[in-house]
Design an enzyme around this catalytic site. Structure first.
Site, mmCIF file in Angstrom:
data_model
loop_
_atom_site.group_PDB
_atom_site.id
_atom_site.type_symbol
_atom_site.label_atom_id
_atom_site.label_comp_id
_atom_site.label_asym_id
_atom_site.label_seq_id
_atom_site.Cartn_x
_atom_site.Cartn_y
_atom_site.Cartn_z
ATOM 1 N N GLU A 68 0.851 -1.195 0.000
ATOM 2 C CA GLU A 68 0.000 0.000 0.000
ATOM 3 C C GLU A 68 0.886 1.244 0.000
ATOM 4 O OE1 GLU A 68 -2.658 1.156 3.253
ATOM 5 O OE2 GLU A 68 -3.741 2.437 1.853
ATOM 6 N N GLU A 93 4.909 5.011 3.505
ATOM 7 C CA GLU A 93 4.353 6.327 3.858
ATOM 8 C C GLU A 93 5.521 7.249 4.218
ATOM 9 O OE1 GLU A 93 1.239 8.028 3.951
ATOM 10 O OE2 GLU A 93 2.783 9.505 4.400
ATOM 11 N N ASP A 143 -2.264 11.959 -2.908
ATOM 12 C CA ASP A 143 -2.410 13.423 -2.838
ATOM 13 C C ASP A 143 -2.889 13.940 -4.188
ATOM 14 O OD1 ASP A 143 -1.649 13.821 -0.149
ATOM 15 O OD2 ASP A 143 0.434 13.493 -0.698
ATOM 16 N N LYS A 147 -4.391 21.796 -8.130
ATOM 17 C CA LYS A 147 -4.109 23.036 -8.873
ATOM 18 C C LYS A 147 -3.328 22.685 -10.134
ATOM 19 C CE LYS A 147 -3.981 26.111 -4.922
ATOM 20 N NZ LYS A 147 -3.122 26.671 -3.896
ATOM 21 N N ASP A 179 -10.920 10.836 -4.644
ATOM 22 C CA ASP A 179 -12.131 11.638 -4.498
ATOM 23 C C ASP A 179 -12.086 12.846 -5.427
ATOM 24 O OD1 ASP A 179 -9.957 12.447 -2.874
ATOM 25 O OD2 ASP A 179 -11.240 13.799 -1.745
ATOM 26 N N THR A 254 -11.460 5.583 5.646
ATOM 27 C CA THR A 254 -10.507 6.309 6.497
ATOM 28 C C THR A 254 -11.061 7.697 6.825
ATOM 29 O OG1 THR A 254 -9.392 7.236 4.569
ATOM 30 C CG2 THR A 254 -8.531 5.161 5.410
ATOM 31 N N PHE A 256 -9.736 10.324 6.040
ATOM 32 C CA PHE A 256 -9.550 11.109 4.827
ATOM 33 C C PHE A 256 -10.772 10.991 3.912
ATOM 34 C CE2 PHE A 256 -8.052 12.085 0.672
ATOM 35 C CZ PHE A 256 -7.292 13.209 0.896
ATOM 36 N N GLU A 257 -11.253 9.750 3.736
ATOM 37 C CA GLU A 257 -12.427 9.539 2.880
ATOM 38 C C GLU A 257 -13.673 10.204 3.483
ATOM 39 O OE1 GLU A 257 -13.385 5.466 1.961
ATOM 40 O OE2 GLU A 257 -15.170 6.059 0.835
HETATM 41 C C1 LIG Z 1 -4.210 12.038 0.930
HETATM 42 S S1 LIG Z 1 -3.285 10.990 1.937
HETATM 43 C C2 LIG Z 1 -4.230 9.484 1.986
HETATM 44 C C3 LIG Z 1 -3.813 8.573 3.089
HETATM 45 C C4 LIG Z 1 -4.557 7.227 3.158
HETATM 46 N N1 LIG Z 1 -4.325 6.415 1.969
HETATM 47 C C5 LIG Z 1 -6.038 7.412 3.397
HETATM 48 O O1 LIG Z 1 -6.837 7.040 2.546
HETATM 49 O O2 LIG Z 1 -6.394 7.925 4.461
HETATM 50 C C6 LIG Z 1 -1.943 10.567 0.845
HETATM 51 C C7 LIG Z 1 -0.736 10.039 1.582
HETATM 52 O O3 LIG Z 1 0.265 9.658 0.639
HETATM 53 C C8 LIG Z 1 1.532 9.967 1.176
HETATM 54 N N2 LIG Z 1 2.469 10.018 0.043
HETATM 55 C C9 LIG Z 1 2.440 10.891 -0.993
HETATM 56 N N3 LIG Z 1 3.423 10.611 -1.868
HETATM 57 C C10 LIG Z 1 4.085 9.528 -1.370
HETATM 58 C C11 LIG Z 1 5.210 8.787 -1.826
HETATM 59 N N4 LIG Z 1 5.828 9.078 -2.973
HETATM 60 N N5 LIG Z 1 5.625 7.752 -1.075
HETATM 61 C C12 LIG Z 1 5.003 7.452 0.111
HETATM 62 N N6 LIG Z 1 3.939 8.118 0.587
HETATM 63 C C13 LIG Z 1 3.489 9.149 -0.147
HETATM 64 C C14 LIG Z 1 1.299 11.276 1.894
HETATM 65 O O4 LIG Z 1 2.279 11.521 2.898
HETATM 66 C C15 LIG Z 1 -0.083 11.063 2.492
HETATM 67 O O5 LIG Z 1 -0.033 10.513 3.791
#
Ligand SMILES: C[S@@+](CC[C@H](N)C(=O)[O-])C[C@H]1O[C@@H](n2cnc3c(N)ncnc32)[C@H](O)[C@@H]1O
Length: 277
Positions: A68, A93, A143, A147, A179, A254, A256-257
Protein backbone atom coordinates in the site's frame (compact mmCIF):
# COMPACT_ATOMS: atom_id res chain seq x y z
CA UNK A 1 29.41 21.83 -20.35
CA UNK A 2 28.17 20.11 -17.19
CA UNK A 3 25.20 17.83 -17.82
CA UNK A 4 22.01 18.93 -16.07
CA UNK A 5 19.93 16.34 -14.25
CA UNK A 6 16.23 17.04 -14.08
CA UNK A 7 14.45 15.21 -11.30
CA UNK A 8 10.82 14.35 -11.51
CA UNK A 9 8.90 16.45 -8.98
CA UNK A 10 8.12 14.59 -5.77
CA UNK A 11 4.53 13.54 -5.08
CA UNK A 12 4.75 14.83 -1.51
CA UNK A 13 5.86 17.76 0.58
CA UNK A 14 7.04 16.88 4.03
CA UNK A 15 5.58 19.33 6.48
CA UNK A 16 5.54 18.78 10.24
CA UNK A 17 7.41 15.57 10.51
CA UNK A 18 8.33 15.65 14.17
CA UNK A 19 7.18 12.89 16.44
CA UNK A 20 5.51 13.49 19.77
CA UNK A 21 7.37 11.69 22.58
CA UNK A 22 5.04 8.65 22.71
CA UNK A 23 5.41 8.13 18.94
CA UNK A 24 9.17 8.61 19.19
CA UNK A 25 9.26 5.79 21.74
CA UNK A 26 7.16 3.57 19.44
CA UNK A 27 9.42 4.50 16.54
CA UNK A 28 12.58 3.54 18.45
CA UNK A 29 11.05 0.24 19.59
CA UNK A 30 9.71 -0.64 16.12
CA UNK A 31 12.82 0.30 14.12
CA UNK A 32 14.33 -2.83 12.61
CA UNK A 33 11.14 -4.75 13.38
CA UNK A 34 7.79 -3.50 12.03
CA UNK A 35 9.53 -0.36 10.77
CA UNK A 36 12.17 -1.14 8.16
CA UNK A 37 15.59 0.28 8.98
CA UNK A 38 16.79 1.45 5.58
CA UNK A 39 19.94 3.53 4.97
CA UNK A 40 19.07 6.79 3.20
CA UNK A 41 20.42 8.21 0.00
CA UNK A 42 20.67 11.96 -0.63
CA UNK A 43 17.23 12.64 0.85
CA UNK A 44 15.87 11.10 4.05
CA UNK A 45 13.06 9.58 1.98
CA UNK A 46 15.39 7.93 -0.54
CA UNK A 47 17.12 4.56 -0.39
CA UNK A 48 20.91 4.23 -0.39
CA UNK A 49 22.28 2.84 -3.66
CA UNK A 50 23.06 -0.86 -3.43
CA UNK A 51 20.91 -1.54 -0.36
CA UNK A 52 18.54 -4.48 -0.72
CA UNK A 53 16.07 -6.46 1.39
CA UNK A 54 15.58 -10.23 1.37
CA UNK A 55 11.78 -10.14 1.65
CA UNK A 56 11.43 -13.84 2.35
CA UNK A 57 13.76 -13.51 5.35
CA UNK A 58 12.10 -10.24 6.40
CA UNK A 59 8.64 -11.82 6.74
CA UNK A 60 10.02 -15.24 7.65
CA UNK A 61 7.89 -17.02 5.06
CA UNK A 62 6.69 -17.07 1.47
CA UNK A 63 3.23 -15.49 1.21
CA UNK A 64 1.36 -13.18 -1.14
CA UNK A 65 2.59 -9.59 -0.69
CA UNK A 66 0.40 -6.49 -0.92
CA UNK A 67 1.97 -3.03 -1.13
CA UNK A 68 0.00 0.00 0.00
CA UNK A 69 1.46 3.33 -1.11
CA UNK A 70 0.61 6.40 0.96
CA UNK A 71 -0.88 4.40 3.81
CA UNK A 72 -1.42 7.51 5.97
CA UNK A 73 -1.97 6.36 9.54
CA UNK A 74 -2.46 2.81 8.28
CA UNK A 75 -6.18 2.32 8.87
CA UNK A 76 -6.70 0.33 5.65
CA UNK A 77 -3.57 -1.80 5.81
CA UNK A 78 -3.97 -2.66 9.50
CA UNK A 79 -7.58 -3.76 9.02
CA UNK A 80 -6.65 -5.84 5.98
CA UNK A 81 -3.67 -7.42 7.75
CA UNK A 82 -5.82 -8.43 10.71
CA UNK A 83 -8.41 -9.98 8.36
CA UNK A 84 -5.80 -11.78 6.20
CA UNK A 85 -3.10 -13.28 8.41
CA UNK A 86 -1.92 -15.49 5.54
CA UNK A 87 -0.95 -12.41 3.48
CA UNK A 88 2.01 -10.08 4.01
CA UNK A 89 1.68 -6.30 3.69
CA UNK A 90 4.14 -3.51 3.04
CA UNK A 91 2.93 -0.01 3.97
CA UNK A 92 4.92 2.86 2.45
CA UNK A 93 4.35 6.33 3.86
CA UNK A 94 6.68 9.35 3.88
CA UNK A 95 4.89 11.05 6.78
CA UNK A 96 6.69 9.98 9.95
CA UNK A 97 3.80 10.49 12.42
CA UNK A 98 1.60 8.32 10.16
CA UNK A 99 4.22 5.57 10.06
CA UNK A 100 4.62 5.77 13.85
CA UNK A 101 0.85 5.62 14.38
CA UNK A 102 0.67 2.46 12.28
CA UNK A 103 3.64 0.92 14.12
CA UNK A 104 1.87 1.59 17.43
CA UNK A 105 -1.29 -0.08 16.14
CA UNK A 106 0.58 -3.13 14.85
CA UNK A 107 2.22 -3.55 18.25
CA UNK A 108 -1.04 -3.02 20.12
CA UNK A 109 -2.89 -5.56 17.96
CA UNK A 110 0.00 -8.03 17.73
CA UNK A 111 0.02 -7.96 13.91
CA UNK A 112 3.19 -9.55 12.55
CA UNK A 113 2.41 -9.56 8.82
CA UNK A 114 3.02 -5.85 8.14
CA UNK A 115 6.24 -3.92 7.52
CA UNK A 116 6.39 -0.14 7.22
CA UNK A 117 8.80 1.80 5.03
CA UNK A 118 8.88 5.52 5.89
CA UNK A 119 10.27 6.35 2.45
CA UNK A 120 9.32 7.65 -0.98
CA UNK A 121 7.36 4.85 -2.65
CA UNK A 122 9.10 5.49 -5.97
CA UNK A 123 12.45 4.78 -4.30
CA UNK A 124 11.07 1.65 -2.64
CA UNK A 125 9.76 0.33 -5.94
CA UNK A 126 12.90 1.17 -7.91
CA UNK A 127 15.49 0.00 -5.40
CA UNK A 128 13.91 -2.53 -3.04
CA UNK A 129 11.31 -4.49 -4.99
CA UNK A 130 12.27 -7.27 -7.41
CA UNK A 131 10.22 -8.03 -10.54
CA UNK A 132 6.80 -9.68 -10.07
CA UNK A 133 6.94 -9.64 -6.25
CA UNK A 134 3.48 -8.16 -5.56
CA UNK A 135 0.13 -9.86 -5.64
CA UNK A 136 -1.60 -6.49 -5.23
CA UNK A 137 -0.74 -2.80 -5.28
CA UNK A 138 -3.00 -0.35 -3.44
CA UNK A 139 -3.01 3.43 -3.94
CA UNK A 140 -5.93 4.89 -2.01
CA UNK A 141 -6.46 8.65 -2.10
CA UNK A 142 -3.05 9.71 -3.39
CA UNK A 143 -2.41 13.42 -2.84
CA UNK A 144 -4.61 15.09 -5.48
CA UNK A 145 -2.46 18.11 -6.39
CA UNK A 146 -5.58 19.63 -7.90
CA UNK A 147 -4.11 23.04 -8.87
CA UNK A 148 -3.02 23.01 -12.53
CA UNK A 149 0.55 24.11 -11.76
CA UNK A 150 0.95 21.18 -9.30
CA UNK A 151 -0.49 18.37 -11.41
CA UNK A 152 2.97 17.22 -12.47
CA UNK A 153 3.44 16.08 -8.86
CA UNK A 154 0.69 13.49 -9.14
CA UNK A 155 1.91 9.97 -8.44
CA UNK A 156 -0.10 8.25 -11.15
CA UNK A 157 1.72 8.98 -14.39
CA UNK A 158 2.80 6.80 -17.31
CA UNK A 159 6.28 6.35 -15.81
CA UNK A 160 4.73 5.17 -12.52
CA UNK A 161 2.48 2.68 -14.35
CA UNK A 162 5.64 1.21 -15.88
CA UNK A 163 7.07 0.70 -12.39
CA UNK A 164 3.81 -0.94 -11.30
CA UNK A 165 3.98 -3.26 -14.31
CA UNK A 166 7.43 -4.47 -13.25
CA UNK A 167 6.69 -5.17 -9.59
CA UNK A 168 3.21 -6.69 -9.96
CA UNK A 169 3.07 -10.40 -10.68
CA UNK A 170 1.16 -11.46 -13.81
CA UNK A 171 -2.59 -11.44 -12.95
CA UNK A 172 -1.79 -9.25 -9.91
CA UNK A 173 -4.28 -6.50 -9.09
CA UNK A 174 -3.73 -2.74 -8.90
CA UNK A 175 -6.45 -1.06 -6.85
CA UNK A 176 -6.90 2.70 -6.62
CA UNK A 177 -9.34 5.17 -5.14
CA UNK A 178 -9.63 8.93 -5.37
CA UNK A 179 -12.13 11.64 -4.50
CA UNK A 180 -11.08 13.97 -7.33
CA UNK A 181 -12.84 13.35 -10.62
CA UNK A 182 -10.09 14.64 -12.90
CA UNK A 183 -7.52 12.45 -11.11
CA UNK A 184 -9.89 9.49 -11.52
CA UNK A 185 -10.06 10.21 -15.26
CA UNK A 186 -6.25 10.49 -15.36
CA UNK A 187 -5.95 7.07 -13.67
CA UNK A 188 -8.52 5.52 -16.02
CA UNK A 189 -6.71 6.91 -19.07
CA UNK A 190 -3.11 6.21 -18.10
CA UNK A 191 -3.53 2.72 -16.69
CA UNK A 192 -6.42 1.81 -19.00
CA UNK A 193 -4.38 2.65 -22.09
CA UNK A 194 -1.34 0.66 -20.91
CA UNK A 195 -0.90 -2.58 -22.84
CA UNK A 196 0.15 -4.34 -19.62
CA UNK A 197 -3.08 -3.75 -17.69
CA UNK A 198 -6.67 -4.79 -18.26
CA UNK A 199 -9.65 -3.03 -16.71
CA UNK A 200 -12.07 -5.78 -15.60
CA UNK A 201 -14.83 -3.18 -15.26
CA UNK A 202 -14.67 -1.75 -18.78
CA UNK A 203 -17.98 -0.06 -19.63
CA UNK A 204 -19.40 -0.52 -16.13
CA UNK A 205 -21.07 2.35 -14.23
CA UNK A 206 -21.31 4.41 -17.39
CA UNK A 207 -23.95 6.97 -18.30
CA UNK A 208 -26.30 8.25 -15.62
CA UNK A 209 -24.89 5.78 -13.06
CA UNK A 210 -21.33 7.04 -13.45
CA UNK A 211 -19.95 9.01 -10.49
CA UNK A 212 -18.24 11.20 -13.10
CA UNK A 213 -21.59 12.17 -14.61
CA UNK A 214 -22.83 13.13 -11.14
CA UNK A 215 -19.73 15.23 -10.42
CA UNK A 216 -20.02 17.05 -13.74
CA UNK A 217 -23.73 17.71 -13.38
CA UNK A 218 -23.21 19.40 -10.01
CA UNK A 219 -19.60 20.56 -10.56
CA UNK A 220 -19.09 18.90 -7.18
CA UNK A 221 -15.29 19.22 -7.02
CA UNK A 222 -15.42 22.99 -7.51
CA UNK A 223 -18.31 23.22 -5.05
CA UNK A 224 -16.31 21.30 -2.43
CA UNK A 225 -13.57 23.93 -2.73
CA UNK A 226 -16.11 26.74 -2.34
CA UNK A 227 -15.39 27.88 -5.91
CA UNK A 228 -17.84 29.20 -8.47
CA UNK A 229 -19.52 26.19 -10.07
CA UNK A 230 -20.34 25.47 -13.71
CA UNK A 231 -22.82 22.57 -13.66
CA UNK A 232 -23.26 20.78 -17.00
CA UNK A 233 -26.55 19.63 -18.51
CA UNK A 234 -26.96 15.82 -18.54
CA UNK A 235 -26.19 15.35 -22.24
CA UNK A 236 -22.86 17.19 -21.84
CA UNK A 237 -22.04 15.67 -18.45
CA UNK A 238 -22.71 12.08 -19.50
CA UNK A 239 -19.69 9.79 -18.96
CA UNK A 240 -20.32 7.27 -21.71
CA UNK A 241 -17.08 5.38 -20.98
CA UNK A 242 -17.51 4.27 -17.34
CA UNK A 243 -15.01 1.62 -16.27
CA UNK A 244 -15.29 2.37 -12.54
CA UNK A 245 -14.89 -0.51 -10.11
CA UNK A 246 -17.34 -1.23 -7.30
CA UNK A 247 -16.08 -0.07 -3.93
CA UNK A 248 -13.30 -2.45 -2.85
CA UNK A 249 -14.89 -4.27 0.09
CA UNK A 250 -11.64 -4.50 2.07
CA UNK A 251 -11.02 -0.75 1.83
CA UNK A 252 -12.09 0.67 5.18
CA UNK A 253 -13.39 4.23 5.21
CA UNK A 254 -10.51 6.31 6.50
CA UNK A 255 -10.81 9.75 8.11
CA UNK A 256 -9.55 11.11 4.83
CA UNK A 257 -12.43 9.54 2.88
CA UNK A 258 -14.98 10.69 5.46
CA UNK A 259 -13.78 14.28 5.09
CA UNK A 260 -14.05 14.05 1.29
CA UNK A 261 -17.62 12.76 1.54
CA UNK A 262 -18.46 15.44 4.05
CA UNK A 263 -17.15 18.08 1.62
CA UNK A 264 -19.52 16.68 -1.03
CA UNK A 265 -17.05 14.90 -3.31
CA UNK A 266 -17.72 11.50 -4.94
CA UNK A 267 -15.44 8.49 -4.44
CA UNK A 268 -14.04 6.70 -7.49
CA UNK A 269 -12.68 3.15 -7.18
CA UNK A 270 -10.60 1.65 -9.99
CA UNK A 271 -8.93 -1.73 -10.42
CA UNK A 272 -6.70 -3.17 -13.10
CA UNK A 273 -5.30 -6.65 -13.71
CA UNK A 274 -1.67 -7.07 -14.71
CA UNK A 275 -1.77 -9.02 -17.98
CA UNK A 276 0.40 -12.13 -18.11
CA UNK A 277 3.34 -11.17 -20.35
C1 LIG B 1 -4.21 12.04 0.93
S1 LIG B 1 -3.29 10.99 1.94
C2 LIG B 1 -4.23 9.48 1.99
C3 LIG B 1 -3.81 8.57 3.09
C4 LIG B 1 -4.56 7.23 3.16
N1 LIG B 1 -4.32 6.42 1.97
C5 LIG B 1 -6.04 7.41 3.40
O1 LIG B 1 -6.84 7.04 2.55
O2 LIG B 1 -6.39 7.92 4.46
C6 LIG B 1 -1.94 10.57 0.84
C7 LIG B 1 -0.74 10.04 1.58
O3 LIG B 1 0.26 9.66 0.64
C8 LIG B 1 1.53 9.97 1.18
N2 LIG B 1 2.47 10.02 0.04
C9 LIG B 1 2.44 10.89 -0.99
N3 LIG B 1 3.42 10.61 -1.87
C10 LIG B 1 4.09 9.53 -1.37
C11 LIG B 1 5.21 8.79 -1.83
N4 LIG B 1 5.83 9.08 -2.97
N5 LIG B 1 5.63 7.75 -1.07
C12 LIG B 1 5.00 7.45 0.11
N6 LIG B 1 3.94 8.12 0.59
C13 LIG B 1 3.49 9.15 -0.15
C14 LIG B 1 1.30 11.28 1.89
O4 LIG B 1 2.28 11.52 2.90
C15 LIG B 1 -0.08 11.06 2.49
O5 LIG B 1 -0.03 10.51 3.79
Amino acid sequence: MAEKHFRKPLSFVRRSNRLKPSYQRTWDAALGRELLDVPHGDRDTSVAEGFSIDWRAEYGRIAPLILEIGSGSGEAVAAAAAANPETDFLAVEVYRPGAAQLAARLRREGLTNVRIACLDAVEVMDKLLPDNILSELWVFFPDPWHKSKHKKRRLIQTSFAEKATRVLAPTGVWRLATDWSDYAVQMREIIGSSSTFRNPHVGQRAGEHSPLTKVRMGDLDAASLGKETHPMPLEEALDTEGGWAPRFAARVATDFEQKALHAGRMIFDLSFIRRPS
